[in-house]
Design an enzyme around this catalytic site. Sequence first.
Site, PDB file in Angstrom:
ATOM      1  N   SER A 139       0.816  -1.219   0.000  1.00  6.71           N
ATOM      2  CA  SER A 139       0.000   0.000   0.000  1.00  6.71           C
ATOM      3  C   SER A 139       0.854   1.275   0.000  1.00  6.71           C
ATOM      4  O   SER A 139       2.020   1.264   0.403  1.00  6.71           O
ATOM      5  CB  SER A 139      -0.908   0.020   1.234  1.00  6.71           C
ATOM      6  OG  SER A 139      -1.633  -1.182   1.310  1.00  6.71           O
TER       7      SER A 139
HETATM    8  N1  SAH Z   1      -1.197  -4.946   3.718  1.00  6.40           N
HETATM    9  C1  SAH Z   1      -0.408  -5.286   2.562  1.00  6.40           C
HETATM   10  C2  SAH Z   1      -1.042  -4.858   1.259  1.00  6.40           C
HETATM   11  C3  SAH Z   1      -2.074  -5.824   0.900  1.00  6.40           C
HETATM   12  S1  SAH Z   1      -2.714  -5.878  -0.729  1.00  6.40           S
HETATM   13  C4  SAH Z   1       1.004  -4.769   2.681  1.00  6.40           C
HETATM   14  O1  SAH Z   1       1.339  -4.083   3.650  1.00  6.40           O
HETATM   15  O2  SAH Z   1       1.803  -5.091   1.797  1.00  6.40           O
HETATM   16  C5  SAH Z   1      -4.173  -6.808  -0.326  1.00  6.40           C
HETATM   17  C6  SAH Z   1      -3.947  -8.273  -0.022  1.00  6.40           C
HETATM   18  O3  SAH Z   1      -5.208  -8.793   0.404  1.00  6.40           O
HETATM   19  C7  SAH Z   1      -3.522  -9.102  -1.210  1.00  6.40           C
HETATM   20  O4  SAH Z   1      -2.297  -9.721  -0.949  1.00  6.40           O
HETATM   21  C8  SAH Z   1      -4.660 -10.111  -1.381  1.00  6.40           C
HETATM   22  O5  SAH Z   1      -4.217 -11.394  -1.784  1.00  6.40           O
HETATM   23  C9  SAH Z   1      -5.235 -10.156   0.017  1.00  6.40           C
HETATM   24  N2  SAH Z   1      -6.632 -10.634   0.142  1.00  6.40           N
HETATM   25  C10 SAH Z   1      -7.676 -10.435  -0.675  1.00  6.40           C
HETATM   26  N3  SAH Z   1      -8.788 -11.035  -0.184  1.00  6.40           N
HETATM   27  C11 SAH Z   1      -8.426 -11.626   0.999  1.00  6.40           C
HETATM   28  C12 SAH Z   1      -9.122 -12.384   1.992  1.00  6.40           C
HETATM   29  N4  SAH Z   1     -10.409 -12.680   1.892  1.00  6.40           N
HETATM   30  N5  SAH Z   1      -8.418 -12.818   3.079  1.00  6.40           N
HETATM   31  C13 SAH Z   1      -7.099 -12.539   3.193  1.00  6.40           C
HETATM   32  N6  SAH Z   1      -6.385 -11.822   2.290  1.00  6.40           N
HETATM   33  C14 SAH Z   1      -7.046 -11.370   1.204  1.00  6.40           C
END
Ligand code: SAH
Length: 221
Positions: free
Chosen positions: A65
């Site tokens: 992010s």
């Molecule tokens: N917080 C992260 C950025 C995340 S991007 C960082 O600091 O790098 C969003 C992430 O959410 C992705 O990796 C995606 O695979 C995950 N995601 C999407 N749906 C999800 C779910 N139901 N449960 C867990 N993870 C999920």
Amino acid sequence: MATNETGKLARDRTALLAEIATETKDPRVIDALSRVPRERFMPEDLREFAYENRPLPIAYGQTISQPLIVGMMTEALMLKGDERVLEIGTGSGYQAAVLSLLAAHVVSVERIAPLAERASAILRELGYENVEVHVAGEEIGWPEGAPYDGIIVTAASPDVPLSLLRQLATGGRLVIPVGSRELQELVRIEKTPGGAKRQNLGPCRFVPLLGPGAWPAGSPS
Ligand code: SAH
């Protein structure tokens, strides 16, 4: 990393922290952001951009992010240090590392197993010991560890998933981007004995949250 790149990182980092401080006022959050090496959570070929204020690709079509948003979302949880926090969407593990400096314990779940494994390994390597990373199960969140004082969702949802409200402690806060696949509003829900209080914190843009209560997991991410 070459010396000129190290110099660029240091300069970018100082400028980035100053930019974040215009939005994020909690000194504990700024301190945590200044202590976590964002470049270590990124693919090597992109590390030179680690302290530019933008989201960047990690793997599997996901992103780390934008730092300004990490600051805003973290501040919105209003952590004091003794909380149990749940993060949905571990991704690179960067947000989990920031949270680990501000809460007692962090549970982070990720649906893409290789991302969960990589994040878990780097968090361990860097010594963030109060974080547990899990591969997400069928239900959104990690009900086994509930209730949580704070829940942060770092993926976009069409609505607030009921399963997450159930996993939130009374008095706890849930921070989640809610909206369409293209654009969302950052929302904070406070669970009070009288019901849920909702507050809008500003526009944002995230990759989709997939699963029951969000977007169907079969759809393209
Ligand atoms: N917080 C992260 C950025 C995340 S991007 C960082 O600091 O790098 C969003 C992430 O959410 C992705 O990796 C995606 O695979 C995950 N995601 C999407 N749906 C999800 C779910 N139901 N449960 C867990 N993870 C999920």
